[in-house]
Design an enzyme around this catalytic site. Sequence first.
Site, PDB file in Angstrom:
ATOM      1  N   CYS A 278     -22.367  -2.385  38.468  1.00 12.30           N
ATOM      2  CA  CYS A 278     -22.504  -3.114  39.737  1.00 12.30           C
ATOM      3  C   CYS A 278     -21.385  -2.745  40.707  1.00 12.30           C
ATOM      4  CB  CYS A 278     -22.504  -4.608  39.480  1.00 12.30           C
ATOM      5  SG  CYS A 278     -21.086  -5.118  38.494  1.00 12.30           S
TER       6      CYS A 278
ATOM      7  N   GLU B  48     -23.209 -13.729  39.432  1.00 13.48           N
ATOM      8  CA  GLU B  48     -22.647 -12.392  39.690  1.00 13.48           C
ATOM      9  C   GLU B  48     -23.820 -11.457  39.875  1.00 13.48           C
ATOM     10  OE1 GLU B  48     -19.504 -11.850  40.045  1.00 13.48           O
ATOM     11  OE2 GLU B  48     -18.721 -13.742  39.286  1.00 13.48           O
TER      12      GLU B  48
ATOM     13  N   GLU C 230     -30.055  -1.722  46.665  1.00 16.41           N
ATOM     14  CA  GLU C 230     -29.344  -1.349  45.439  1.00 16.41           C
ATOM     15  C   GLU C 230     -30.252  -0.466  44.580  1.00 16.41           C
ATOM     16  OE1 GLU C 230     -28.726  -4.302  42.319  1.00 16.41           O
ATOM     17  OE2 GLU C 230     -26.653  -3.601  42.102  1.00 16.41           O
TER      18      GLU C 230
ATOM     19  N   LYS D 158     -28.015 -15.800  26.241  1.00 15.00           N
ATOM     20  CA  LYS D 158     -29.113 -14.826  26.135  1.00 15.00           C
ATOM     21  C   LYS D 158     -28.671 -13.483  26.684  1.00 15.00           C
ATOM     22  CE  LYS D 158     -32.657 -13.620  28.722  1.00 15.00           C
ATOM     23  NZ  LYS D 158     -32.863 -12.227  28.271  1.00 15.00           N
TER      24      LYS D 158
HETATM   25  P1  NAD Z   1     -31.963  -8.961  35.769  1.00 12.52           P
HETATM   26  O1  NAD Z   1     -31.695  -9.944  36.844  1.00 12.52           O
HETATM   27  O2  NAD Z   1     -33.312  -8.385  35.656  1.00 12.52           O
HETATM   28  O3  NAD Z   1     -31.678  -9.623  34.332  1.00 12.52           O
HETATM   29  C1  NAD Z   1     -30.427 -10.166  33.996  1.00 12.52           C
HETATM   30  C2  NAD Z   1     -30.631 -11.202  32.905  1.00 12.52           C
HETATM   31  O4  NAD Z   1     -31.379 -12.295  33.430  1.00 12.52           O
HETATM   32  C3  NAD Z   1     -31.417 -10.690  31.703  1.00 12.52           C
HETATM   33  O5  NAD Z   1     -30.889 -11.250  30.525  1.00 12.52           O
HETATM   34  C4  NAD Z   1     -32.813 -11.231  31.974  1.00 12.52           C
HETATM   35  O6  NAD Z   1     -33.580 -11.395  30.822  1.00 12.52           O
HETATM   36  C5  NAD Z   1     -32.482 -12.571  32.607  1.00 12.52           C
HETATM   37  N1  NAD Z   1     -33.533 -13.162  33.426  1.00 12.52           N
HETATM   38  C6  NAD Z   1     -34.533 -12.539  34.118  1.00 12.52           C
HETATM   39  N2  NAD Z   1     -35.323 -13.457  34.718  1.00 12.52           N
HETATM   40  C7  NAD Z   1     -34.802 -14.680  34.437  1.00 12.52           C
HETATM   41  C8  NAD Z   1     -35.172 -16.013  34.769  1.00 12.52           C
HETATM   42  N3  NAD Z   1     -36.244 -16.289  35.506  1.00 12.52           N
HETATM   43  N4  NAD Z   1     -34.405 -17.024  34.317  1.00 12.52           N
HETATM   44  C9  NAD Z   1     -33.317 -16.768  33.571  1.00 12.52           C
HETATM   45  N5  NAD Z   1     -32.930 -15.536  33.191  1.00 12.52           N
HETATM   46  C10 NAD Z   1     -33.670 -14.500  33.623  1.00 12.52           C
HETATM   47  O7  NAD Z   1     -30.850  -7.858  35.917  1.00 12.52           O
HETATM   48  P2  NAD Z   1     -30.697  -6.510  35.082  1.00 12.52           P
HETATM   49  O8  NAD Z   1     -31.750  -5.547  35.534  1.00 12.52           O
HETATM   50  O9  NAD Z   1     -30.588  -6.837  33.631  1.00 12.52           O
HETATM   51  O10 NAD Z   1     -29.254  -6.011  35.558  1.00 12.52           O
HETATM   52  C11 NAD Z   1     -29.042  -5.230  36.675  1.00 12.52           C
HETATM   53  C12 NAD Z   1     -28.525  -6.064  37.822  1.00 12.52           C
HETATM   54  O11 NAD Z   1     -27.364  -6.768  37.438  1.00 12.52           O
HETATM   55  C13 NAD Z   1     -28.120  -5.235  39.013  1.00 12.52           C
HETATM   56  O12 NAD Z   1     -28.593  -5.840  40.187  1.00 12.52           O
HETATM   57  C14 NAD Z   1     -26.606  -5.285  38.980  1.00 12.52           C
HETATM   58  O13 NAD Z   1     -25.970  -5.111  40.225  1.00 12.52           O
HETATM   59  C15 NAD Z   1     -26.375  -6.641  38.443  1.00 12.52           C
HETATM   60  N6  NAD Z   1     -25.028  -6.757  37.876  1.00 12.52           N
HETATM   61  C16 NAD Z   1     -24.092  -7.485  38.555  1.00 12.52           C
HETATM   62  C17 NAD Z   1     -22.802  -7.581  38.054  1.00 12.52           C
HETATM   63  C18 NAD Z   1     -21.743  -8.388  38.761  1.00 12.52           C
HETATM   64  O14 NAD Z   1     -20.721  -8.651  38.150  1.00 12.52           O
HETATM   65  N7  NAD Z   1     -21.944  -8.799  39.986  1.00 12.52           N
HETATM   66  C19 NAD Z   1     -22.478  -6.919  36.872  1.00 12.52           C
HETATM   67  C20 NAD Z   1     -23.456  -6.180  36.228  1.00 12.52           C
HETATM   68  C21 NAD Z   1     -24.733  -6.103  36.736  1.00 12.52           C
END
Ligand code: NAD
Length: 481
Positions: A283, A249, A384, A174
């Site tokens: 990130c 991650e 963050e 997804k």
């Molecule tokens: P998010 O956690 O809101 O969403 C990430 C994904 O998870 C999306 O596809 C979302 O639909 C899904 N999701 C949300 N709720 C869920 C649930 N209950 N069950 C399963 N899936 C669910 O994050 P975002 O706003 O899309 O991305 C930004 C964040 O990602 C920032 O905190 C950033 O630091 C982090 N990030 C981390 C890395 C890394 O490698 N550590 C890389 C890129 C981004």
Amino acid sequence: MIEIKNYINGKLQNPISGEWIDNYDPSCGEVYGKIPNSGKEDVEAAYIASAKAFPEWSNTNLETRSRILSKIADLIEEKLDSLAAAESKDNGKPISLAAKVDIPRASANFRFFAHAITQFAGESHESVGLNAINFTLRKPLGIVGCISPWNLPLYLFTWKIAPALAAGNCVVAKPSEVTPMTAYLLSEICMEAGLPPGVLNIVHGLGHATGQAIVEHPKIKAISFTGGTATGEHIARTAAPMFKKLSLELGGKNPNLIFADCDYGKMLDTTVRSSFANQGQICLCGSRIFVEESIYEKFKPDFVARVKALKVGHPSQKNSNLGALVSKPHLEKVLSYIEDAPNQDANILCGGNKVTVPGYEKGYYLEPTVIEVKTNQCKLNQEEIFGPVVTIMPFKTEEEALTMANDVRYGLSATIWTTNLDRTMRLSNHLEAGIIWVNTWLMRDLRTPFGGMKDSGVGREGGFEALRFFTEPKNVCIQYS
Ligand code: NAD
């Protein structure tokens, strides 16, 4: 209106419920497409297709698997221009960045794991004196879930899918509902590349519905997730009672430690990039900049001058250094931190305002923002923000810099600017971060372990680490006479 479809069992399909979600173009704030609002039934259909495909895919010889994954890499490369344009429109990032980083890297992910799987091996241990040999089989897990965020859409989606498939798993994936477009285009590429039906299934929809259904599915054996720390925590709670394998991650608040003995010019160029690339929505961006006291008063105006010269503009314009932020709610979240800065005893040195781009007045544009803080304990340094906002403050000693760098819940990456080898080694040993760059930033070798400590995550991706995650080690002990 572009209508995105789910990719299930090798076919493009509408959501079973017939419900859709609007997809926005952040550069103008308008809806330009719709995406499936998938539910449990769609995830179940994807699971069934995966389970049907698994026996054959997991037994497909490595040469064939590798050839199909390489073909996907070739097709991504061939379609670089159209994929970069789609990524830029969907996410708001400058098209130049998508063409230089996101899309080449998505192709590299498939190419890298197509090769890596041909070199991956189980260990063997001869039990000397016992007439026994142990060897470790590395079997694919079965059906695995891959869930990715919006900031580097195709780049991070493929970073999970490629090793999962290379290791012989079938995948229910997804992408973020905020940036679904290139995942959809990847479906078409997989069909063109001859990936057998059901090996990869891409289900679009909201996190709490589609994502949750993947995490909750009792037969999906592992979840590889990249996203926010709060979501990661929720996923860990949901998956733990089912003993699923998890790779998480998560967020970061990365320190950038600048010492007086660094190569100043290179440091300045790179620090501008590590602060504001992708509108600061990486990130790994260095969002807390700590500068040795003796060069602080020089660094401050030099850095601010360079930041002021950055051009915020429409993502399709080649000279835009920053495009639009990904969404209206995200823009508002980032702005709320800036507005709160005076309450944090912090001083905005430049930026801080929305930008109106002529012709695209409703787009989500924001000036790159530099804030001087007095303490590492303020909210601006502890939470963050994930936008074009960095803080700067001076430090007196290496020990002080190290203490402040580590004094945060996150531990993803850190950057050190120094020419002193002893200091490099001391700090590398003691910094609480999974990735440390010295005199560079974002330089990646895909063989290296990638991931964070503390609240930045659990486990590592990249190279053989990813192939280990996506396989089950099984030890076989044979005694002979
Ligand atoms: P998010 O956690 O809101 O969403 C990430 C994904 O998870 C999306 O596809 C979302 O639909 C899904 N999701 C949300 N709720 C869920 C649930 N209950 N069950 C399963 N899936 C669910 O994050 P975002 O706003 O899309 O991305 C930004 C964040 O990602 C920032 O905190 C950033 O630091 C982090 N990030 C981390 C890395 C890394 O490698 N550590 C890389 C890129 C981004």
